[in-house]
Enzyme design. Sequence first.
Site, mmCIF file in Angstrom:
data_model
loop_
_atom_site.group_PDB
_atom_site.id
_atom_site.type_symbol
_atom_site.label_atom_id
_atom_site.label_comp_id
_atom_site.label_asym_id
_atom_site.label_seq_id
_atom_site.Cartn_x
_atom_site.Cartn_y
_atom_site.Cartn_z
ATOM 1 N N HIS A 12 -24.499 24.197 106.330
ATOM 2 C CA HIS A 12 -23.931 24.139 104.983
ATOM 3 C C HIS A 12 -23.080 25.368 104.690
ATOM 4 O O HIS A 12 -23.342 26.452 105.211
ATOM 5 C CB HIS A 12 -25.051 24.052 103.936
ATOM 6 C CG HIS A 12 -25.885 22.816 104.065
ATOM 7 N ND1 HIS A 12 -25.602 21.657 103.391
ATOM 8 C CD2 HIS A 12 -26.985 22.563 104.819
ATOM 9 C CE1 HIS A 12 -26.503 20.741 103.710
ATOM 10 N NE2 HIS A 12 -27.358 21.260 104.572
ATOM 11 N N ASP A 51 -21.306 20.431 97.655
ATOM 12 C CA ASP A 51 -22.591 20.792 98.263
ATOM 13 C C ASP A 51 -23.046 22.210 97.886
ATOM 14 O O ASP A 51 -22.343 23.176 98.142
ATOM 15 C CB ASP A 51 -22.405 20.685 99.788
ATOM 16 C CG ASP A 51 -23.621 21.076 100.604
ATOM 17 O OD1 ASP A 51 -24.724 21.187 100.037
ATOM 18 O OD2 ASP A 51 -23.459 21.245 101.834
HETATM 19 ZN ZN LIG Z 1 -28.065 16.756 102.824
HETATM 20 ZN ZN LIG Z 2 -26.814 16.717 105.884
#
Ligand SMILES: [Zn+2]
Ligand SMILES: [Zn+2]
Length: 552
Positions: free
Chosen positions: A366, A193
């Site tokens: 994130h 990510d």
């Molecule tokens: Zn996402």
């Molecule tokens: Zn997500």
Amino acid sequence: MTKPRLKVIPLGGLSEIGKNMMAMEYDNDILIIDAGLMFPEEEMLGIDLVIPDISYLLENKEKVRGIVITHGHEDHVGALPYLLPQLNVPVYSTKLTRGLISVKLKERKALEGASLKTVPFGNKITLGKFRVEFYPVCHSIPDAAGLIIETPIGTVIHSGDFKLDYTPVGGEPTALSRLAQIGGQGVLLLLSDSTYAELPGYTPSESVVGETLDRVIAEAPGRVIVTTFSSLISRIQQVIDAAVKHQRRVCIVGRSMTDTTRIAIELGYLHPPDGVLARLDELRGLPNNKIVFVTTGSQGEPTSALVRIANRDHRQIHIIRGDTVVISASAVPGNEGLVNKTVDNLFKQGAQVLYNKVASVHVHGHASQEELKLLLTLIKPKFFVPIHGEYRHLSFHARLAESVGIPKENIFVLEDGDILELNPQSGKITGKVNYSDVYVDGLSVGDIGSVVLRDRKMLSKDGIVMVIIAINRQTGKLVGRPDIISRGFVDARESSDMIDNSRDLVARVLDHGGTRPSDWGFINPKVRDTLSKYYYQQTRRRPMILPFMVRV
Ligand SMILES: [Zn+2]
Ligand SMILES: [Zn+2]
């Protein structure tokens, strides 16, 4: 004979935020990871949604073994209602994700015939030559997963969306020990990510927000209205916890918020003590400082409860003096304008508004740079592909990977449609599959071409001019001067001279055509050309010009 290679084909989410989808292919098997949608960019006018192009998968339909979903956010599951009818394969996910998927499919009447399967963390499923294990990750939705994928040429790890919160609210922290174990055995490829790869340091823990919410709810003189993403269930739990502590009742407002909280309670991801949740009518008679609302609208969505409240347009809830509004979310890029406007309107109504710039009422879901480096170091993959992010995010992430010792030639910054082929020793981008965005406009999928978008762009920028041309049925000659009506082009009163001149101009051009004015193939381009040149000279604008012919 050459041995088959592992193909990695991103079908969405690379060089953009949203519509995540990845295909992995080995020999006669294709595994799909996620099927998300994207909300349109500003220049895609009137488009409701954008979904991945699955032409490649449809061409290889007999190879597709299943879709594995990492978590229940729209950018990972939102395209399922559009794709499953074309590509009917089983969908594997954790429990809550499955619940959210079935709500989505039901809304779009695509639930029937869909095969949804729940996979508990730690269990392995076999899809052709792939074996997939889900491991828990922290993110801004419960039950989010990363994937450990065994392939014939080595192990692949797909991080899903994640951060490393050591004190998450509900749910488990990211399974670092499992990852370290797998890392020790050797990993071929890490897909990770990149959404916050620009940010240095660590992403703060969810528990930071809990403390702020507790303080706000304790000290607010009147009602508290909290808005967040409806999928951010841990945040809703934090609000409920603080409300309980300070003897307030909680009322959930807005359809998607009501739907997700219901399913989260049913499946055991949200735990409101008895008697805390209240319907709107049950709040009557309660003092204002005993009330908390949780609503949708954190992105300034025009039809959401919060925006209607801010615009004095909500049937039951109006802002009263002493209200505190907490925007417990960050604006998704592109929504900042709408959010700011909502905040302004709330202030105008007399509310106190708290948002991320003025109080720590939100942390994102994130990983930041140090967390990304930790994952890379723990897993030590042979190859690395940054995923989930715009080109700059992917580039930042690629650089981080280099900084922790992954050789540059083993790092691949891919774009949607690229085919990366790997063998245990080396990797190479070998081509591209057919790929373009698919637009969803209202109920129709995919039939909005770029021509339509260009038209909409033109309309929004320079407006429209309609030219009504009357032609004598018998003689084929022009009758009088054409009528011209414009919208969104110029102020009709101020520019009445120009419009008048343009009517003469059209009349003159058509008169010169003899009897040809009745020929549409002559009129249409002639009128457009003439007016477009004239208006451009006069205004530097290019309105859309639409001639109409009436026979009289
Ligand atoms: Zn996402
Ligand atoms: Zn997500």
